[in-house]
Design a protein around this motif. Sequence first.
Motif, PDB file in Angstrom:
ATOM      1  N   MET A  33      18.437   0.381   1.041  1.00 35.65           N
ATOM      2  CA  MET A  33      17.740  -0.655  -0.551  1.00 35.65           C
ATOM      3  C   MET A  33      16.362   0.592  -0.933  1.00 35.65           C
ATOM      4  N   THR A  34      16.230   0.536  -2.442  1.00 37.92           N
ATOM      5  CA  THR A  34      15.568   1.579  -2.745  1.00 37.92           C
ATOM      6  C   THR A  34      14.389   0.935  -2.738  1.00 37.92           C
ATOM      7  N   ASN A  35      13.382   1.948  -3.218  1.00 30.29           N
ATOM      8  CA  ASN A  35      11.779   1.179  -3.877  1.00 30.29           C
ATOM      9  C   ASN A  35      11.119   0.555  -4.258  1.00 30.29           C
ATOM     10  N   ASN A  36      11.654   0.152  -5.183  1.00 31.97           N
ATOM     11  CA  ASN A  36      11.526  -0.603  -6.287  1.00 31.97           C
ATOM     12  C   ASN A  36      11.677  -2.275  -4.611  1.00 31.97           C
ATOM     13  N   SER A  37      13.300  -2.361  -5.026  1.00 35.24           N
ATOM     14  CA  SER A  37      13.096  -3.384  -3.980  1.00 35.24           C
ATOM     15  C   SER A  37      12.797  -3.050  -2.836  1.00 35.24           C
ATOM     16  N   VAL A  38      12.427  -2.745  -1.750  1.00 33.39           N
ATOM     17  CA  VAL A  38      11.595  -2.733  -1.307  1.00 33.39           C
ATOM     18  C   VAL A  38      10.269  -3.193  -1.587  1.00 33.39           C
ATOM     19  N   TYR A  39       9.709  -3.026  -2.905  1.00 40.70           N
ATOM     20  CA  TYR A  39       8.277  -3.591  -2.825  1.00 40.70           C
ATOM     21  C   TYR A  39       8.303  -4.587  -3.509  1.00 40.70           C
ATOM     22  N   GLU A  40       9.320  -5.418  -3.946  1.00 43.65           N
ATOM     23  CA  GLU A  40       9.805  -6.698  -4.351  1.00 43.65           C
ATOM     24  C   GLU A  40       9.441  -7.247  -2.845  1.00 43.65           C
ATOM     25  N   ASN A  41      10.532  -6.893  -2.516  1.00 45.87           N
ATOM     26  CA  ASN A  41      10.634  -7.670  -0.675  1.00 45.87           C
ATOM     27  C   ASN A  41       9.439  -7.622  -0.430  1.00 45.87           C
ATOM     28  N   VAL A  42       8.356  -6.537  -0.300  1.00 45.77           N
ATOM     29  CA  VAL A  42       6.700  -7.022   0.170  1.00 45.77           C
ATOM     30  C   VAL A  42       6.045  -8.593  -0.745  1.00 45.77           C
ATOM     31  N   THR A  43       6.466  -7.735  -1.592  1.00 46.06           N
ATOM     32  CA  THR A  43       5.606  -8.646  -2.546  1.00 46.06           C
ATOM     33  C   THR A  43       5.852 -10.536  -2.178  1.00 46.06           C
ATOM     34  N   ALA A  44       7.463 -10.881  -2.535  1.00 45.06           N
ATOM     35  CA  ALA A  44       7.701 -12.088  -1.913  1.00 45.06           C
ATOM     36  C   ALA A  44       7.167 -12.311  -0.233  1.00 45.06           C
ATOM     37  N   ILE A  45       6.952 -11.150   0.789  1.00 47.96           N
ATOM     38  CA  ILE A  45       6.638 -11.944   1.544  1.00 47.96           C
ATOM     39  C   ILE A  45       4.865 -11.693   2.191  1.00 47.96           C
ATOM     40  N   LEU A  46       4.389 -11.487   1.645  1.00 44.92           N
ATOM     41  CA  LEU A  46       2.929 -11.233   1.991  1.00 44.92           C
ATOM     42  C   LEU A  46       2.634 -12.270   0.663  1.00 44.92           C
ATOM     43  N   ARG A  47       2.856 -13.076  -0.623  1.00 41.40           N
ATOM     44  CA  ARG A  47       2.996 -14.057  -1.309  1.00 41.40           C
ATOM     45  C   ARG A  47       3.032 -15.356  -0.886  1.00 41.40           C
ATOM     46  N   ASP A  48       3.762 -15.247   0.186  1.00 39.36           N
ATOM     47  CA  ASP A  48       4.622 -16.455   1.238  1.00 39.36           C
ATOM     48  C   ASP A  48       3.270 -16.789   2.001  1.00 39.36           C
ATOM     49  N   LYS A  49       2.726 -15.374   2.483  1.00 37.66           N
ATOM     50  CA  LYS A  49       2.087 -15.338   4.004  1.00 37.66           C
ATOM     51  C   LYS A  49       0.616 -15.989   2.929  1.00 37.66           C
ATOM     52  N   PHE A  50       0.337 -15.263   2.017  1.00 38.20           N
ATOM     53  CA  PHE A  50      -0.840 -16.278   1.105  1.00 38.20           C
ATOM     54  C   PHE A  50      -1.009 -17.222   1.292  1.00 38.20           C
ATOM     55  N   GLU A  51      -0.473 -18.076   1.057  1.00 39.45           N
ATOM     56  CA  GLU A  51       0.234 -19.188   0.364  1.00 39.45           C
ATOM     57  C   GLU A  51       0.117 -20.117   1.542  1.00 39.45           C
ATOM     58  N   ASN A  52       1.141 -20.072   2.271  1.00 40.97           N
ATOM     59  CA  ASN A  52       1.250 -20.557   3.374  1.00 40.97           C
ATOM     60  C   ASN A  52       0.304 -19.999   5.162  1.00 40.97           C
ATOM     61  N   SER A  53       0.399 -18.809   4.949  1.00 44.15           N
ATOM     62  CA  SER A  53      -0.212 -18.825   6.556  1.00 44.15           C
ATOM     63  C   SER A  53      -2.036 -18.523   6.888  1.00 44.15           C
ATOM     64  N   ALA A  54      -2.464 -20.090   7.399  1.00 43.43           N
ATOM     65  CA  ALA A  54      -3.341 -19.142   8.095  1.00 43.43           C
ATOM     66  C   ALA A  54      -4.077 -18.583   8.089  1.00 43.43           C
ATOM     67  N   LYS A  55      -3.366 -18.644   9.494  1.00 38.43           N
ATOM     68  CA  LYS A  55      -3.920 -17.276   9.990  1.00 38.43           C
ATOM     69  C   LYS A  55      -3.918 -16.319   9.785  1.00 38.43           C
ATOM     70  N   PHE A  56      -3.043 -15.846   8.603  1.00 41.68           N
ATOM     71  CA  PHE A  56      -2.703 -14.200   8.434  1.00 41.68           C
ATOM     72  C   PHE A  56      -3.715 -14.310   6.829  1.00 41.68           C
ATOM     73  N   ASN A  57      -4.375 -15.088   6.554  1.00 43.45           N
ATOM     74  CA  ASN A  57      -5.741 -15.236   5.705  1.00 43.45           C
ATOM     75  C   ASN A  57      -7.288 -15.391   6.483  1.00 43.45           C
ATOM     76  N   GLU A  58      -7.090 -15.927   7.524  1.00 43.19           N
ATOM     77  CA  GLU A  58      -7.878 -15.902   8.226  1.00 43.19           C
ATOM     78  C   GLU A  58      -8.465 -14.251   8.922  1.00 43.19           C
ATOM     79  N   THR A  59      -7.137 -13.870   8.985  1.00 37.46           N
ATOM     80  CA  THR A  59      -7.450 -12.191   9.909  1.00 37.46           C
ATOM     81  C   THR A  59      -7.463 -11.718   8.355  1.00 37.46           C
TER      82      THR A  59
END
Length: 284
Positions: free
Chosen positions: A1-27
Amino acid sequence: MTNNSVYENVTAILRDKFENSAKFNETLDNITIFYGRKLLSITKNHFTREIIEKTIEKVIREQYFEGYFRMSDIIKNSGIPAIDLLWELPKGRLRNEVRILLENVYKDIDPDWANNATISNFSLVMLKELEEGFDVVEMIKYEVAAFGAWEAVIEDSRYVYKEDADEFDSKFGNSFDLEFINFQVYMQMEYFSDTYESWNLYKLGKNDQDNIGCGMAQLSLIHNLEGKQQFVLTLNLFNLIHPEEKNGLVDSIVKSITSKLKNSELHIRILHTTEIEYFSFSNS
């Protein structure tokens, strides 16, 4: 996995947590409050206070992302053998090891690895408006990034640590791990018996520096004159802990043990220490 693909993957993971995880946002909210209070406690200027209140949330989220991305990239692309040692560490010890690993990986190639445009601009503003706040900004830069990196590890499917039953009936936590009380301070067991346990408090060191002793917590089981069981909690907090943070530490420690004391009385003693010296003696 290239640096750019890691960046895109992390962006997607954290965007999903921002939008859907109350626990994550509380942290993230709790991290923002924790470090924001550090800055606001030394701020007397209303203009500077407004800058901090408007900016701190974005700064925290950017640093969390920075750490999560950096660790994800190390895991995917570095091939460092030390990564394999992380998967079975208990979570408290893992937090400390992740911090050290990041510094070791980047010290020769990118010593300012946690920097980005957001934290850099914030640092410049603090230097201009609140010079004594610059050290707090440095804490935020590395500590929040290291926290994000830690969560990247524990959320990886290869992280398999399962907490074993503790052979000690400790009231403070897992005697084989580091028990974090807040985002900077943790406890580590020193002594234990059926009626007494002593834990040392440490504050995370800056970057790859050693962690700093900042207190002690001791819990003793005694019986009063009527034979009723009681516990005595003695907290010795060193003065390198900011006065406004001591109450929060006390509350967290007390809450962590009260559920385990059942119906026993708890008496609390709090000591504030400027400096401490250790001596050992032997009869041999």
